[in-house]
Design a protein around this motif. Structure first.
Motif, PDB file in Angstrom:
ATOM      1  N   GLY A 191      -0.479   3.469  -2.445  1.00 25.10           N
ATOM      2  CA  GLY A 191      -1.030   4.808  -2.235  1.00 25.10           C
ATOM      3  C   GLY A 191      -0.149   5.699  -1.379  1.00 25.10           C
ATOM      4  N   ASP A 192       0.824   5.108  -0.670  1.00 26.00           N
ATOM      5  CA  ASP A 192       1.746   5.926   0.126  1.00 26.00           C
ATOM      6  C   ASP A 192       2.618   6.781  -0.786  1.00 26.00           C
ATOM      7  N   GLU A 193       2.807   8.041  -0.413  1.00 26.00           N
ATOM      8  CA  GLU A 193       3.731   8.915  -1.132  1.00 26.00           C
ATOM      9  C   GLU A 193       5.067   8.910  -0.402  1.00 26.00           C
ATOM     10  N   ILE A 194       6.139   8.577  -1.109  1.00 22.73           N
ATOM     11  CA  ILE A 194       7.462   8.550  -0.485  1.00 22.73           C
ATOM     12  C   ILE A 194       8.049   9.963  -0.486  1.00 22.73           C
ATOM     13  N   LEU A 195       8.307  10.475   0.703  1.00 17.16           N
ATOM     14  CA  LEU A 195       8.865  11.817   0.844  1.00 17.16           C
ATOM     15  C   LEU A 195      10.387  11.788   0.925  1.00 17.16           C
ATOM     16  N   LYS A 196      10.902  10.801   1.680  1.00 17.34           N
ATOM     17  CA  LYS A 196      12.355  10.718   1.882  1.00 17.34           C
ATOM     18  C   LYS A 196      12.805   9.269   1.846  1.00 17.34           C
ATOM     19  N   ILE A 197      14.004   9.048   1.294  1.00 18.28           N
ATOM     20  CA  ILE A 197      14.693   7.761   1.388  1.00 18.28           C
ATOM     21  C   ILE A 197      15.932   8.013   2.219  1.00 18.28           C
ATOM     22  N   ASP A 198      15.983   7.439   3.405  1.00 16.62           N
ATOM     23  CA  ASP A 198      16.986   7.801   4.410  1.00 16.62           C
ATOM     24  C   ASP A 198      16.875   9.311   4.635  1.00 16.62           C
ATOM     25  N   ASP A 199      17.936  10.060   4.383  1.00 13.92           N
ATOM     26  CA  ASP A 199      17.865  11.508   4.604  1.00 13.92           C
ATOM     27  C   ASP A 199      17.689  12.298   3.319  1.00 13.92           C
ATOM     28  N   ALA A 200      17.517  11.605   2.207  1.00 15.32           N
ATOM     29  CA  ALA A 200      17.410  12.281   0.910  1.00 15.32           C
ATOM     30  C   ALA A 200      15.954  12.587   0.583  1.00 15.32           C
ATOM     31  N   GLU A 201      15.649  13.854   0.335  1.00 12.59           N
ATOM     32  CA  GLU A 201      14.300  14.271  -0.023  1.00 12.59           C
ATOM     33  C   GLU A 201      14.063  14.012  -1.506  1.00 12.59           C
ATOM     34  N   LEU A 202      13.022  13.243  -1.806  1.00 12.83           N
ATOM     35  CA  LEU A 202      12.781  12.852  -3.194  1.00 12.83           C
ATOM     36  C   LEU A 202      12.414  14.041  -4.075  1.00 12.83           C
ATOM     37  N   ALA A 203      11.855  15.084  -3.484  1.00  9.83           N
ATOM     38  CA  ALA A 203      11.488  16.264  -4.266  1.00  9.83           C
ATOM     39  C   ALA A 203      12.718  16.916  -4.902  1.00  9.83           C
ATOM     40  N   LYS A 204      13.890  16.640  -4.354  1.00  8.24           N
ATOM     41  CA  LYS A 204      15.125  17.235  -4.865  1.00  8.24           C
ATOM     42  C   LYS A 204      15.901  16.285  -5.770  1.00  8.24           C
ATOM     43  N   LEU A 205      15.336  15.070  -6.000  1.00  4.38           N
ATOM     44  CA  LEU A 205      16.045  14.060  -6.789  1.00  4.38           C
ATOM     45  C   LEU A 205      15.307  13.778  -8.090  1.00  4.38           C
ATOM     46  N   THR A 219      -7.438   5.047  -4.068  1.00  6.48           N
ATOM     47  CA  THR A 219      -6.956   5.290  -2.704  1.00  6.48           C
ATOM     48  C   THR A 219      -8.079   5.817  -1.816  1.00  6.48           C
ATOM     49  N   GLN A 220      -8.865   6.750  -2.346  1.00  5.40           N
ATOM     50  CA  GLN A 220      -9.974   7.311  -1.577  1.00  5.40           C
ATOM     51  C   GLN A 220     -11.054   6.259  -1.311  1.00  5.40           C
ATOM     52  N   TYR A 221     -11.324   5.436  -2.297  1.00  3.73           N
ATOM     53  CA  TYR A 221     -12.362   4.412  -2.154  1.00  3.73           C
ATOM     54  C   TYR A 221     -12.012   3.431  -1.028  1.00  3.73           C
ATOM     55  N   VAL A 222     -10.768   2.964  -1.037  1.00  2.00           N
ATOM     56  CA  VAL A 222     -10.357   1.969  -0.036  1.00  2.00           C
ATOM     57  C   VAL A 222     -10.342   2.581   1.361  1.00  2.00           C
ATOM     58  N   LEU A 223     -10.049   3.885   1.461  1.00  7.37           N
ATOM     59  CA  LEU A 223     -10.081   4.555   2.759  1.00  7.37           C
ATOM     60  C   LEU A 223     -11.486   4.506   3.354  1.00  7.37           C
ATOM     61  N   LYS A 224     -12.502   4.617   2.475  1.00  8.78           N
ATOM     62  CA  LYS A 224     -13.903   4.580   2.931  1.00  8.78           C
ATOM     63  C   LYS A 224     -14.437   3.157   3.058  1.00  8.78           C
ATOM     64  N   VAL A 270       7.045   8.449   4.631  1.00  6.45           N
ATOM     65  CA  VAL A 270       5.927   8.448   3.687  1.00  6.45           C
ATOM     66  C   VAL A 270       4.761   9.282   4.201  1.00  6.45           C
ATOM     67  N   LYS A 271       4.006   9.807   3.254  1.00  6.90           N
ATOM     68  CA  LYS A 271       2.754  10.498   3.567  1.00  6.90           C
ATOM     69  C   LYS A 271       1.614   9.567   3.179  1.00  6.90           C
ATOM     70  N   ARG A 272       0.710   9.307   4.125  1.00  6.45           N
ATOM     71  CA  ARG A 272      -0.376   8.358   3.897  1.00  6.45           C
ATOM     72  C   ARG A 272      -1.719   9.092   3.934  1.00  6.45           C
ATOM     73  N   VAL A 273      -2.547   8.831   2.942  1.00  2.00           N
ATOM     74  CA  VAL A 273      -3.871   9.443   2.892  1.00  2.00           C
ATOM     75  C   VAL A 273      -4.659   9.063   4.148  1.00  2.00           C
ATOM     76  N   GLY A 274      -5.223  10.083   4.815  1.00  2.00           N
ATOM     77  CA  GLY A 274      -5.991   9.831   6.029  1.00  2.00           C
ATOM     78  C   GLY A 274      -5.183   9.945   7.298  1.00  2.00           C
ATOM     79  N   VAL A 275      -3.862  10.117   7.164  1.00  2.00           N
ATOM     80  CA  VAL A 275      -2.978  10.275   8.327  1.00  2.00           C
ATOM     81  C   VAL A 275      -2.312  11.649   8.232  1.00  2.00           C
ATOM     82  N   GLU A 276      -2.410  12.445   9.293  1.00  2.00           N
ATOM     83  CA  GLU A 276      -1.925  13.828   9.220  1.00  2.00           C
ATOM     84  C   GLU A 276      -0.407  13.929   9.133  1.00  2.00           C
TER      85      GLU A 276
END
Length: 550
Positions: free
Chosen positions: A127-141, A415-420, A162-168
């Motif tokens: 459920g984690d969203e990967i934002l960056k690998i080292d210094d490379a932003e995945l949105a640009k790859l 992901t939402q179910y397991v958070l609850k 990573v961006k994790r559901v439930g964590v700001e």
């Protein structure tokens, strides 16, 4: 560009020689030289005169792929930048952290963690969203670029943001790449009190060793019979298929014969080792995705009446490939022989034009089949794939269910179910209650999952034909009424297809607590093939009757 042309023409020469020189080379050298000269001069003229600039790599790759595809679907060219992925497929090994990702709405999401590797030990979660690998932003790859960044040399560090559901705030996790070995047997366990279940998903190195270890362990737990699940297994190393049949067959039994144009490819493969158990009742599960080495195992056990085959007709791939090195670190995977089961059956489909969309074998006319007899005198046939002893239906999931999966909506709800519900569940007994499913339906209300059903597509085509044939005016009222009724029915589709949606939701949710093994166990209660296998294995009379042993 001249250098590129020389490289490409050299590669084309090597491939052509590899394909043609094996048969009467002295008589074919002129034809080879003539056609290569035609190819070179044609390429030169196109490159010089074509109205737009051409990409020499892309142009020649298209020619190579078309040439090889005219032979069979399995003879392929692997350029240097794809060789590493090719090796991973064939060895089941790569350098990484043991995380599987998927693109969901242009986001790279972790969908599975491999047990015991760095991703699990380092705190990465499904459920984690990967934002960056080292210094490379995945949105640009691209997806391919990000995949290569995740893998790497064993021992090298890699940092994921990573961006994790439930964590700001984004979380930074550090890992060290290690050698990842994808298990050929992702799961083994008991079904009930006395039936062993072994899922075999690949035939990379050590496949037979993994099956042997699993069977011995389950026999020690009290297994009196075994289910070998080959559904969806695309095959792999032929020698692993031979060794797996050897687990159930005595030493010295013919497993498979290969026959090709070159005498060196005419080989017989026999069992060479002491078996684990030649008496334990066996059921092999296959479907249209079971191919190549899977068909060798299923076909051989069927020919010797050593097990009951249950499921769908298998894929129908009876061709043997070897890889050959080419210049500039590229490779050629080329078909060198056909293989035959102990009775003499060739599993290769006789006509490539009669395949389903997924490439598997459809129905084969009886006139194209040849009959053979098993050890116990049962009739079996060639012509494409292994016909199961007991045929079962595997209905395709409704388009709604497929769409919910593909768009990641089922995954996101998991992901939402397991958070609850952070408390782990029992994978074999967990089920979503009616109230749970109603909560899912409510959650879906503000989600965009509009789609056009097969019936709507057909209605649209019918409407277009009616307009062409000048019948539309007369039929408009009825067509509008049908469209309205379809729209009304679609409003209740989440309840209409509750059972299949619920099954996928439960498997996804359980995987968050127990990873892949838990997901497999959660599916047992819905698996009609497994239930049928247990029924047959529990009935000695039925088992023997199917195998003509009475």
């Amino acid at each position: 560009m001249k250098t590129n042309k020389k490289i490409l023409l050299a590669s084309a020469l090597l491939i052509t020689v590899a394909l043609l020189a094996a048969s009467k080379p002295a008589e074919r050298y002129f034809e080879i030289a003539k056609n290569l000269d035609i190819f070179a001069t044609l390429f030169k003229e196109v490159n010089a005169l074509y109205v737009d600039d051409v990409n020499p790599n892309k142009l020649v790759r298209t020619g190579i792929d078309a040439m090889l595809n005219s032979l069979d679907p399995y003879t392929n060219y692997i350029p240097e930048d794809e060789v590493e992925d090719f090796r991973t497929i064939n060895t089941g090994q790569y350098g990484g952290i043991g995380a599987i990702t998927r693109e969901i709405n242009n986001r790279t999401i972790v969908t599975m963690i491999m047990e015991g590797y760095g991703a699990q030990k380092g705190g990465l979660r499904i459920g984690d969203e990967i934002l960056k690998i080292d210094d490379a932003e995945l949105a640009k790859l691209s997806r391919e670029q990000s995949s290569h960044l995740m893998k790497g040399q064993v021992g090298t560090p890699v940092t994921l943001t990573v961006k994790r559901v439930g964590v700001e705030q984004p979380i930074t996790l550090q890992f060290k790449r290690e050698k990842i070995k994808v298990n050929n047997v992702p799961y083994y366990g008991m079904v009930g009190t006395d039936v062993a279940y072994i899922q075999l998903s690949d035939f990379t190195p050590d496949a037979a060793k993994e099956v042997k270890i699993a069977l011995i362990a389950l026999k020690e737990q009290g297994a009196k019979s075994v289910i070998l699940d080959l559904r969806g297994n695309p095959g792999g190393l032929l020698i692993e298929a031979v060794n797996i049949t050897n687990i159930f067959l005595p030493k010295g039994k013919l497993v498979v014969s290969t026959k090709g144009k070159i005498p060196e490819n005419n080989l017989n493969y026999e069992t060479l080792n002491t078996p684990v158990d030649t008496e334990i009742p066996v059921s092999v599960l296959i479907n249209r995705g079971s191919a190549s080495a899977s068909e060798i195992v299923a076909g051989t056990l069927q020919d010797y009446d050593r097990g009951v085959i249950i499921g769908e007709k298998s894929y129908g791939k009876g061709l043997v490939q070897v890889s050959r090195p080419l210049s500039y670190n590229s490779q050629l995977k080329v078909t060198t022989a056909k293989y035959y089961t102990p009775t003499g059956r060739c599993i290769q489909v006789l006509d490539y034009t009669h395949r389903r969309e997924d490439g598997s074998v459809g129905s084969i006319p009886d006139s194209l089949k040849k009959s053979f007899k098993t050890s116990a005198g049962r009739m079996v046939y060639d012509g494409g794939g292994i016909d199961p002893d007991i045929k079962t239906e595997s209905p395709e999931a409704h388009m709604l269910t497929q769409m919910l999966f593909e768009r990641g909506l089922l995954f996101n709800y998991g992901t939402q179910y397991v958070l609850k519900h952070p408390q782990a569940v029992d994978p074999r007994t967990f089920t979503l209650s009616d109230e749970d499913y109603k909560e899912f339906a409510v959650w879906m209300k503000d989600k965009n999952y509009q789609y056009k059903s097969y019936l709507e597509y057909e209605l649209q085509q019918f409407t277009e034909e009616a307009k062409k044939e000048k019948y539309y005016t007369d039929l408009k009222a009825q067509l509008d009424q049908i469209q309205t009724r379809i729209a009304e029915s679609k409003k209740n589709e989440l309840m209409m297809y509750k059972d299949e949606i619920k099954m996928l939701l439960e498997e996804d949710i359980v995987s968050r607590y127990h990873l892949e093994k838990g997901s497999i166990e959660a599916g047992f209660k819905y698996d009609d093939d497994v239930k049928k296998a247990v029924e047959v294995l529990h009935s000695s009379a039925q088992y023997k009757k199917i195998l003509n042993m009475q």
